[in-house]
Scaffold this motif. Structure first.
Motif, PDB file in Angstrom:
ATOM      1  N   LYS A  88      31.060  68.875 -56.351  1.00  0.00           N
ATOM      2  CA  LYS A  88      31.423  68.205 -57.759  1.00  0.00           C
ATOM      3  C   LYS A  88      30.652  67.070 -57.654  1.00  0.00           C
ATOM      4  O   LYS A  88      29.837  66.766 -59.489  1.00  0.00           O
ATOM      5  CB  LYS A  88      32.917  66.759 -57.868  1.00  0.00           C
ATOM      6  CG  LYS A  88      34.022  68.531 -57.692  1.00  0.00           C
ATOM      7  CD  LYS A  88      34.986  67.287 -57.405  1.00  0.00           C
ATOM      8  CE  LYS A  88      36.404  68.312 -57.424  1.00  0.00           C
ATOM      9  NZ  LYS A  88      37.775  67.801 -57.339  1.00  0.00           N
ATOM     10  N   SER A 103      24.046  67.414 -64.069  1.00  0.00           N
ATOM     11  CA  SER A 103      24.879  67.214 -65.888  1.00  0.00           C
ATOM     12  C   SER A 103      24.281  66.773 -66.038  1.00  0.00           C
ATOM     13  O   SER A 103      23.129  66.312 -67.291  1.00  0.00           O
ATOM     14  CB  SER A 103      26.224  67.519 -66.075  1.00  0.00           C
ATOM     15  OG  SER A 103      25.969  66.871 -67.303  1.00  0.00           O
ATOM     16  N   SER A 117      27.586  74.830 -60.637  1.00  0.00           N
ATOM     17  CA  SER A 117      27.007  74.940 -62.193  1.00  0.00           C
ATOM     18  C   SER A 117      25.522  75.187 -62.735  1.00  0.00           C
ATOM     19  O   SER A 117      25.690  75.898 -63.444  1.00  0.00           O
ATOM     20  CB  SER A 117      26.588  73.000 -62.741  1.00  0.00           C
ATOM     21  OG  SER A 117      28.252  72.084 -63.150  1.00  0.00           O
ATOM     22  N   ASN A 160      29.634  70.655 -67.557  1.00  0.00           N
ATOM     23  CA  ASN A 160      30.688  69.778 -66.164  1.00  0.00           C
ATOM     24  C   ASN A 160      31.878  68.996 -66.734  1.00  0.00           C
ATOM     25  O   ASN A 160      31.480  67.639 -66.842  1.00  0.00           O
ATOM     26  CB  ASN A 160      29.431  68.262 -65.681  1.00  0.00           C
ATOM     27  CG  ASN A 160      29.741  67.925 -64.496  1.00  0.00           C
ATOM     28  OD1 ASN A 160      30.193  68.671 -63.773  1.00  0.00           O
ATOM     29  ND2 ASN A 160      29.855  66.286 -63.604  1.00  0.00           N
ATOM     30  N   ASN A 169      27.388  69.123 -59.306  1.00  0.00           N
ATOM     31  CA  ASN A 169      27.211  68.792 -60.657  1.00  0.00           C
ATOM     32  C   ASN A 169      27.187  67.850 -61.757  1.00  0.00           C
ATOM     33  O   ASN A 169      25.948  68.213 -62.747  1.00  0.00           O
ATOM     34  CB  ASN A 169      28.536  69.932 -60.639  1.00  0.00           C
ATOM     35  CG  ASN A 169      29.035  70.893 -60.383  1.00  0.00           C
ATOM     36  OD1 ASN A 169      27.546  71.683 -59.502  1.00  0.00           O
ATOM     37  ND2 ASN A 169      29.893  71.739 -59.981  1.00  0.00           N
TER      38      ASN A 169
END
Length: 526
Positions: free
Chosen positions: A62, A69, A241, A266, A65
């Motif tokens: 997470k 982003s 991602s 995201n 990602n």
């Protein structure tokens, strides 16, 4: 220029600073504290054990990602000594042109406000609030009288501004060069030629499997599709991602598109995101803005008359009304050439301490704005998720289509790229259209400003937007616009007026995006 190491350290510092205030940061801290009670966490190797725990529990992914982003959205860092306006737009004449365009838009909005004697914002009476709340999911049934409202501007007005752009350092006396005379865009920006575009979009090559092509030469299409779906499911299972962005360059399977786009952008639709959307909704219920009427008018003029999108009318009102109140959108102005417009509290004109951004998100909608949202309604049926996806698409991509900048994905560069591709590869067609007063950009501009929304069939539009997300670039819009002209070149060579040229290109709904792009980029002799 920055040395690579210096640039990297500045990028890291900026990403860390941006993530420190985020909900992800708070969640990571909470998880790290929770992990302290686990038996596998040892005091002597505390740091490494917590890192391992965050890795195995999915939190590291997470974080990756979120970092990815940030890197996709924010521009590369400038030199520390560079003023902030250089981050927004490095060229002074572009900044000046954008500033005067904004003044013109604001003047148009204010004059409408004065003419109609309607305030820019006012609190709704209690009975009106209740009524709006009750019909929130069926706003399309309303028929308010919007005859007096007009769009603040339309794409053709914006094109006139871009046509008059000039670089003051580039005027070369009385005799303009031959090159200056051909296209409508007269600014010297660097745009890519076909060999560079081939390199950038090499995954669209003729020998690589694509969704959106019916007759792949290498393998039967159903084999490729089955394998591609299988890989897509793996990408989603990994929740990566960067992998998703690479994957969609070959197109998204319909069933996986919504989840893959959310992963690339995201967007996870957490409880706090849903709550934020509800807060925006309550702001809409409580306050009436003049721009609400512009939104109503735009939806009625565009999406409501569209065979594909009229069924989503209610969704469009919900998303766009909430968007106008969302102050988090203001953040994109740090890397946009635009500046949010300001208004003053009644009776306090000119007093800076009483200045407020208007509308609260800083974005004044124009004719066709609702078409940025309409295609997303096919993918997302939950309003808060639809809203977040649109907002992220806007602050990454769509804002560049209606602001004046030198960015490679900005509308000025896209226009120049389109004209350059046509002049270089279809010189006879370009010259013919120019001679009969049908400059190609006058026809294609509206396609590019709307990212082809409302012009292509929806399945084809989504395949095009797959590639925008996959390459994190809008340049493909200019390539497709040139490819459409190449495809209809024989008919266009026979027309004798702008109206006839427009008639030849009036209906793009039968076109297939991927074959057009492949033929133009990879099957054209350069």
């Amino acid at each position: 220029m920055l040395e690579p190491d210096r640039g990297l350290s500045l990028t890291i510092a900026r990403v860390v600073q941006r993530l420190q205030g985020s909900s992800l940061h708070a969640q990571l801290e909470r998880q790290a504290r929770v992990s302290l009670h686990k038996p596998e966490i040892k005091l002597e190797s505390l740091k490494e054990d917590i890192k391992d725990f965050l890795k195995t529990s999915g939190w590291e992914k997470k974080l990756q990602n979120a970092v990815y982003s940030e890197l996709n959205v924010f521009p590369s860092p400038c030199h520390p000594a560079a003023p902030s306006e250089h981050i927004k737009e490095p060229l002074a004449y572009m900044r000046k042109a954008q500033g005067s365009w904004e003044k013109r838009i604001l003047k148009s909005l204010n004059s409408m406000c004065t003419e109609l004697n309607i305030p820019l914002a006012q609190k709704r009476p209690a009975n009106e609030q209740k009524e709006l709340l009750n019909k929130w999911n069926e706003m399309g049934t309303d028929e308010p009288d919007l005859s007096l409202f007009r769009p603040v501007y339309a794409p053709k007005d914006f094109l006139e501004v871009l046509m008059n752009l000039r670089n003051p350092n580039y005027e070369n006396g009385e005799q303009p060069s031959f090159r200056n005379h051909l296209g409508l865009i007269q600014v010297p920006l660097k745009v890519k030629d076909i060999p560079e575009l081939k390199e950038d979009f090499n995954e669209l090559g003729l020998n690589i499997g694509q969704l959106g092509i019916d007759d792949s030469a290498q393998v039967p299409p159903e084999f490729f599709e089955n394998e591609h779906v299988h890989v897509g499911q793996k990408v989603l299972a990994e929740q990566d991602s960067a992998a998703a962005q690479q994957y969609v360059r070959q197109g998204c399977p319909t069933a996986l598109r919504a989840d893959l786009w959310a992963l690339i952008l995201n967007i996870s639709n957490q409880p706090e995101d849903i709550l934020y959307y509800e807060q925006l909704k309550s702001n809409v219920i409580q306050h009436d803005l003049l721009v609400d009427n512009l939104i109503y008018k735009d939806v009625k003029l565009t999406a409501s008359n569209d065979d594909y999108y009229f069924v989503f009318e209610d969704y469009l009102y919900q998303v766009l009304l909430c968007f106008s109140r969302d102050t988090s959108v203001l953040e994109h102005f740090t890397y946009s050439s635009a500046t949010p417009p300001k208004s003053y509290i009644q009776g306090k004109l000119g007093m800076e301490e009483y200045a407020v951004f208007y509308p609260p998100n800083g974005v004044i909608p124009f004719h066709g704005f609702s078409m940025y949202v309409a295609p997303l309604c096919f993918l997302y049926h939950e309003p808060s998720k639809l809203y977040q996806i649109f907002r992220e698409m806007y602050v990454r991509f769509f804002f560049r289509l209606h602001s004046i900048s030198s960015h490679p994905s900005g509308i000025v560069s896209l226009c120049l790229l389109f004209e350059t591709l046509l002049q270089t590869h279809l010189p006879q067609l370009f010259y013919h259209l120019r001679e009969i007063g049908a400059q190609p950009l006058r026809i294609s501009f509206k396609w590019m400003v709307r990212a082809f929304s409302g012009y292509l069939a929806t399945d084809q539009l989504l395949l095009l937007w797959d590639r925008i997300l996959g390459y994190n670039s809008l340049e493909i819009l200019a390539v497709l616009a040139a490819a459409v002209f190449a495809f209809r070149a024989v008919n266009l060579m026979e027309v004798t007026s702008l109206a006839a040229a427009e008639a030849v290109l009036a209906d793009l709904s039968t076109l297939k995006v991927m074959p057009l792009l492949q033929i133009f980029l990879f099957a054209t002799v350069t």
